[in-house]
Design a protein around this motif. Structure first.
Motif: not given
Length: 134
Positions: A118-124
């Motif tokens: 959805n284009g939301n930031k997620i942790p690596i």
């Protein structure tokens, strides 16, 4: 991976990529830099990344039709959700007088962010960071 620079992309500069002066259009090179950087960033993110920043880019030499253009990418930093990639561009000349001569064209540092569908930031993941040497 941290200390490793690899060819991320190699292309032959084509006539359709020229500017009005007959050299390869700078916008084409910038687009390829973004692609090359994203290839490296995706290996760390293990998924989708989006470009959020490009540092200063100075064109040192022109690229000509027929040159083999190589884009070398190196991961230089990994944050919680972001990845910084340095990309160096080298053109191998393919004219009879300069055949095989390589010249530095430009370089840039790009920042990508790991995102979900959805284009939301997620942790690596920490595992991916360790694998990349960070």
């Amino acid at each position: 991976m941290k200390d490793y620079k690899e060819v991320s992309l190699r292309l032959v500069a084509m006539p359709s990529d020229t500017n009005p002066a007959g050299n390869i259009f700078g916008g084409w090179i910038m687009s390829q830099i973004d692609l090359a950087g994203s290839v490296a960033a995706k290996e760390v993110a293990n998924g989708r990344v989006v470009t959020i920043a490009v540092d200063k880019m100075t064109f040192k030499k022109p690229v000509f039709v027929g040159d083999i253009v190589s884009f070398y990418a190196k991961i230089i930093n990994v944050g919680t959700t972001s990845i910084q990639v340095s990309v160096e561009v080298v053109a191998e000349r393919c004219t009879p007088k300069l055949y095989g001569v390589c010249t530095d064209v430009t370089s840039a540092v790009l920042t990508y962010v790991n995102v979900d569908e959805n284009g939301n930031k997620i942790p690596i993941s920490e595992e991916n960071k360790k694998r990349a040497g960070f």
